[in-house]
Design a protein around this motif. Structure first.
Motif, PDB file in Angstrom:
ATOM      1  N   TYR A  77      -4.710   4.979   2.136  1.00  0.00           N
ATOM      2  CA  TYR A  77      -3.772   4.107   1.437  1.00  0.00           C
ATOM      3  C   TYR A  77      -4.334   3.716   0.080  1.00  0.00           C
ATOM      4  O   TYR A  77      -5.535   3.436  -0.065  1.00  0.00           O
ATOM      5  CB  TYR A  77      -3.506   2.839   2.237  1.00  0.00           C
ATOM      6  CG  TYR A  77      -2.586   3.076   3.407  1.00  0.00           C
ATOM      7  CD1 TYR A  77      -1.214   3.184   3.217  1.00  0.00           C
ATOM      8  CD2 TYR A  77      -3.093   3.191   4.693  1.00  0.00           C
ATOM      9  CE1 TYR A  77      -0.364   3.412   4.287  1.00  0.00           C
ATOM     10  CE2 TYR A  77      -2.250   3.420   5.770  1.00  0.00           C
ATOM     11  CZ  TYR A  77      -0.884   3.529   5.559  1.00  0.00           C
ATOM     12  OH  TYR A  77      -0.046   3.760   6.616  1.00  0.00           O
ATOM     13  N   LEU A  78      -3.442   3.695  -0.908  1.00  0.00           N
ATOM     14  CA  LEU A  78      -3.764   3.203  -2.244  1.00  0.00           C
ATOM     15  C   LEU A  78      -3.165   1.801  -2.331  1.00  0.00           C
ATOM     16  O   LEU A  78      -2.025   1.579  -1.906  1.00  0.00           O
ATOM     17  CB  LEU A  78      -3.086   4.132  -3.246  1.00  0.00           C
ATOM     18  CG  LEU A  78      -3.347   3.964  -4.719  1.00  0.00           C
ATOM     19  CD1 LEU A  78      -4.805   4.271  -5.061  1.00  0.00           C
ATOM     20  CD2 LEU A  78      -2.423   4.924  -5.488  1.00  0.00           C
ATOM     21  N   LYS A  79      -3.927   0.869  -2.867  1.00  0.00           N
ATOM     22  CA  LYS A  79      -3.426  -0.511  -2.999  1.00  0.00           C
ATOM     23  C   LYS A  79      -2.439  -0.588  -4.155  1.00  0.00           C
ATOM     24  O   LYS A  79      -2.737  -0.135  -5.263  1.00  0.00           O
ATOM     25  CB  LYS A  79      -4.602  -1.453  -3.242  1.00  0.00           C
ATOM     26  CG  LYS A  79      -4.211  -2.921  -3.390  1.00  0.00           C
ATOM     27  CD  LYS A  79      -5.463  -3.793  -3.498  1.00  0.00           C
ATOM     28  CE  LYS A  79      -5.143  -5.233  -3.851  1.00  0.00           C
ATOM     29  NZ  LYS A  79      -4.462  -5.984  -2.785  1.00  0.00           N
ATOM     30  N   VAL A  80      -1.267  -1.144  -3.929  1.00  0.00           N
ATOM     31  CA  VAL A  80      -0.313  -1.384  -5.009  1.00  0.00           C
ATOM     32  C   VAL A  80      -0.691  -2.713  -5.673  1.00  0.00           C
ATOM     33  O   VAL A  80      -0.702  -3.750  -5.002  1.00  0.00           O
ATOM     34  CB  VAL A  80       1.122  -1.465  -4.456  1.00  0.00           C
ATOM     35  CG1 VAL A  80       2.113  -1.727  -5.570  1.00  0.00           C
ATOM     36  CG2 VAL A  80       1.478  -0.193  -3.689  1.00  0.00           C
TER      37      VAL A  80
ATOM     38  N   PHE B 201       0.860  -1.176   0.000  1.00  0.00           N
ATOM     39  CA  PHE B 201       0.000   0.000   0.000  1.00  0.00           C
ATOM     40  C   PHE B 201       0.897   1.227   0.000  1.00  0.00           C
ATOM     41  O   PHE B 201       2.000   1.203   0.544  1.00  0.00           O
ATOM     42  CB  PHE B 201      -0.906   0.016   1.238  1.00  0.00           C
ATOM     43  CG  PHE B 201      -1.736  -1.226   1.346  1.00  0.00           C
ATOM     44  CD1 PHE B 201      -2.934  -1.339   0.658  1.00  0.00           C
ATOM     45  CD2 PHE B 201      -1.287  -2.313   2.086  1.00  0.00           C
ATOM     46  CE1 PHE B 201      -3.681  -2.499   0.717  1.00  0.00           C
ATOM     47  CE2 PHE B 201      -2.028  -3.483   2.149  1.00  0.00           C
ATOM     48  CZ  PHE B 201      -3.223  -3.577   1.460  1.00  0.00           C
ATOM     49  N   VAL B 202       0.402   2.301  -0.583  1.00  0.00           N
ATOM     50  CA  VAL B 202       1.156   3.546  -0.545  1.00  0.00           C
ATOM     51  C   VAL B 202       0.212   4.658  -0.089  1.00  0.00           C
ATOM     52  O   VAL B 202      -0.934   4.747  -0.548  1.00  0.00           O
ATOM     53  CB  VAL B 202       1.809   3.855  -1.913  1.00  0.00           C
ATOM     54  CG1 VAL B 202       0.805   3.787  -3.046  1.00  0.00           C
ATOM     55  CG2 VAL B 202       2.519   5.196  -1.903  1.00  0.00           C
ATOM     56  N   TRP B 203       0.699   5.443   0.863  1.00  0.00           N
ATOM     57  CA  TRP B 203      -0.128   6.526   1.390  1.00  0.00           C
ATOM     58  C   TRP B 203      -0.281   7.607   0.327  1.00  0.00           C
ATOM     59  O   TRP B 203       0.699   8.066  -0.252  1.00  0.00           O
ATOM     60  CB  TRP B 203       0.495   7.113   2.656  1.00  0.00           C
ATOM     61  CG  TRP B 203      -0.397   8.142   3.309  1.00  0.00           C
ATOM     62  CD1 TRP B 203      -0.259   9.486   3.277  1.00  0.00           C
ATOM     63  CD2 TRP B 203      -1.578   7.877   4.070  1.00  0.00           C
ATOM     64  NE1 TRP B 203      -1.279  10.083   3.972  1.00  0.00           N
ATOM     65  CE2 TRP B 203      -2.105   9.120   4.469  1.00  0.00           C
ATOM     66  CE3 TRP B 203      -2.249   6.702   4.452  1.00  0.00           C
ATOM     67  CZ2 TRP B 203      -3.275   9.229   5.234  1.00  0.00           C
ATOM     68  CZ3 TRP B 203      -3.406   6.814   5.209  1.00  0.00           C
ATOM     69  CH2 TRP B 203      -3.910   8.059   5.592  1.00  0.00           C
ATOM     70  N   ASP B 204      -1.506   8.024   0.076  1.00  0.00           N
ATOM     71  CA  ASP B 204      -1.766   8.973  -1.001  1.00  0.00           C
ATOM     72  C   ASP B 204      -2.776  10.009  -0.516  1.00  0.00           C
ATOM     73  O   ASP B 204      -3.985   9.771  -0.543  1.00  0.00           O
ATOM     74  CB  ASP B 204      -2.301   8.205  -2.221  1.00  0.00           C
ATOM     75  CG  ASP B 204      -2.458   9.124  -3.418  1.00  0.00           C
ATOM     76  OD1 ASP B 204      -1.634  10.042  -3.592  1.00  0.00           O
ATOM     77  OD2 ASP B 204      -3.424   8.914  -4.182  1.00  0.00           O
TER      78      ASP B 204
END
Lengths: 337, 337, 337
Positions: free
Chosen positions: A191-194, A184-187
């Motif tokens: 969190y946005l799923k990778v 996941f990346v914090w956006d």
């Protein structure tokens, strides 16, 4: 099943000491040998049990033979010969080809005619299952999974889309192969799923324990090489790579992109951080914590065993004050200059 | 799926540097870029790879742009843009509404007509499944379970009676939601089971990993708030409450009645004791042990990494004697007064 | 369900204080008592809540009674009485005998006519299921499994060939009983599998948590005695033996041939090495590591709690230099002789 001791010697390549005519029909523990049974001793610590055993035969090293009046198989590796004997006396069931009418198999799946597929197992489109496979009830093989020959899935195993399993591999119940990696990346505000676009590739002669989970790669695959043995309750992360003939004991967890070399032995409850690389022939004591790569073969440890709780509280009190203790030593050293 | 770099810039809101006409058809790792691929660099440590990449385009920060001759998407958050590009190039499969004839669905269950229910999944009385849900084979939804819209259950997920799952949430294979909490009271000569009367409520945009288990509350519910991401092999106890956008890595275990704040990051293998409360914005290093509440945001740790085993044995010997070492320091101090 | 307080006193054997006519229809937490509810206080720390509770009745010790104007049940063990009251107000559902037409049951399996077998459960040849058992969907009972009377299997439980489960035992979802133990022996150039010939025998009144795995014995059986309570995500190895009324909390892992006595309490995340024996009445703090046998009853611990990370780094720096610190103390002592 039963064999004479001479037959067992011949089939396992072990030497024979004493009568070869004795009938052996089961294996037993050294402390529990009865007539008809064969036991083994591989550790000189246990040779004292040899003279009192009621077993009909023993499996020992040549060195132990002089202590032993019982008929024996002689070998450098008693435990290996014992395993072979156990398998001769308790042969694996022959896989009887069968498709349960209660299995649900996609029309375009390719299931070898010698395979066995049991009830309530679901095999989706594009899957292939090799010769002599045995798939127990309740398994789910998602789209395009490939299973080699002679592989055994126990009940309630899940294999995710596109994952590949080799030959003569064993997956125990509850194992989950190919769930999404934890990416996941914090956006801004969530969190946005990778996307986890890779797969899992498991080699030949691998064993994977009950309720173990092996995640698919994010980009590229998670890889388990030939001969790897993985225990229960284990977690492999995305893009991990486990080298040949490495063993991993229960509850050990690997983060993502971990590379473990060949012939390593990971104890139980070990934790390994992201991107760590461990070279070949490393032994990690149970409960080890590994945050940095290990480049030298050898044995590593770092865990505190239990002591009586009041003693532990005193020790822990000093651990928390180690910084201050070190300062007090420093002060003493200055005074004593 | 393929896009021009200009299209990707537009769809992701990133800036464009260099030719927008380049065709991109896949994502790749920075070390493995091939023609047609796009890679990303978010860490200045890796900018050195930029000049040698064979990728057709890169995703970087504006600051890195001067080092880079390759066409690029420019953004403050390369990993987030990369995730969006990966999803554009590898779109999630559209959920095709379908009820497998091999699913077993109670007459009074309400399954939205746009949902997909696969084979050997069992949906009991009083359950509702929202629009666009996709429930893989082998799942069991016990009585009165409520699943929101757009939620995905992978294979062999179990959801216990009365539990509630929100929208756009993902549950991976082998997850068990709503088993009884671990509650017993000693009563004369045996343990008496404490009835576990609560439920589990899981919010929106949550992800729950493979073979994870989340117990129902004893009185009142176990609660997982919106945006929480939970890895594989995790245990949440009865009446735990996990705040929004907190992430929990593999093998972490929480006892009962634990409250975790918002935006926390729990590493892997963490253990948290009964009734502990952890405030917002706490980071726990992997393998941390937490027995007392944490009231201040910040990063916490307390685990010993591995060292070579002989070195560890010496250290451990002194740890066990810390009480005595402290006394020896005290004695020296008295002499040096 | 509802009862008067007098009825609850009579059915639980508790004393009655105040009006017995009050109607009680639910249990509640001490902080959340509403009219119609009954709450309990077992710890004198919480007696201060008694005077402000809105609950209609309380369950307390006689000692607390003078502080309390609310009608009460009086008992030495408020939590036990509370559990009994909770069960009276929320009785377990009666097991309605039923064989789902979607269950798959071998012709020669013996399923008691009072048992309930749900959809997509597979019961193989030679299995017996006792009176009043309730087996949820998705379970697999392999050949010759024996289940006693009144036992409950939640969904997606797997029980391996020949394993035996007693009466009134509960197995939660995802539990795997009887997978092969983790036994391999190195033989020239690869590991040889040691046949796992034993079984698992689980006693009466046992509870086994979600996604827990209990391996079959190698030679002889893995044994879980009567009254044992095992939490989620636990691993028991081959030939482990757990004594009566021992409890084991989440994520605890036992290697092979471990013997745990009676009435022990193992915290969560505990790890126990091969062949360790632990006597009766031992309490292991959560996260304990046990490599050697424990022969004396008592409480044991050995785990470091988290501290703020910069403080931990300083402590850890000194831990790694303990050998050197000890030498410095020694040198000071020589100077001060």
């Amino acid at each position: 099943m039963q064999y004479t001791l001479a037959e067992l010697a011949e089939k396992t390549g072990a030497g024979l000491s004493g009568s070869g005519d004795i009938i052996i029909d089961r294996v037993a523990d050294i402390n529990d040998g009865q007539q008809g049974s064969i036991v083994f001793v591989s550790n000189s610590k246990y040779t004292r049990f040899l003279k009192d055993t009621n077993a009909s035969a023993v499996i020992i090293t040549e060195k132990m033979a002089h202590n032993c009046g019982t008929p024996a198989l002689l070998t450098d590796n008693p435990r290996a010969v014992f395993s072979r004997v156990a398998l001769l006396l308790n042969p694996l069931p022959v896989v009887e080809p069968w498709i349960s009418p209660h299995a649900v198999i996609a029309d375009d799946a390719e299931v070898d005619s010698s395979a066995r597929i049991e009830a309530c197992t679901v095999i989706q489109s594009g899957v292939s299952v090799g010769a002599g496979c045995w798939i127990s009830p309740g398994c789910v093989l998602e789209k395009n999974v490939k299973i080699g020959a002679g592989t055994r899935l126990f009940a309630n195993v899940t294999i995710g889309e596109g994952c590949v399993v080799g030959n003569n591999t064993i997956l125990h119940s509850g194992a989950v192969i190919g769930a999404d990696g934890f990416g996941f990346v914090w956006d801004k505000d969530a969190y946005l799923k990778v996307p986890q676009l890779g797969s899992v590739r498991i080699g030949n002669d691998v064993e994977i324990g009950a309720n173990t989970s092996i995640d698919r790669g994010a980009i590229g695959d998670t890889i388990v090489d030939d001969g790897v043995k993985i225990d229960n309750q284990i977690q492999l992360g995305h893009n991990d790579h486990i080298g040949e003939h490495t063993t991993i004991s229960g509850h050990t967890g690997l983060s993502g992109s971990v590379k473990i070399g060949k012939n390593c032995v990971l104890g139980g409850g070990v934790g390994i951080g992201d991107n760590v690389e461990i070279t070949d022939n490393v032994v990690l004591a149970g409960r080890s914590n590994v945050a940095k790569s290990i480049t030298e073969p050898g044995m590593y440890a770092g865990v505190i065993p239990v002591v009586e709780v009041r003693k532990w509280r005193r020790i822990l009190g000093w651990i928390k004050q180690l910084d201050e203790l070190a300062k007090r030593i420093k002060a003493l050293e200055l005074k004593n200059k």
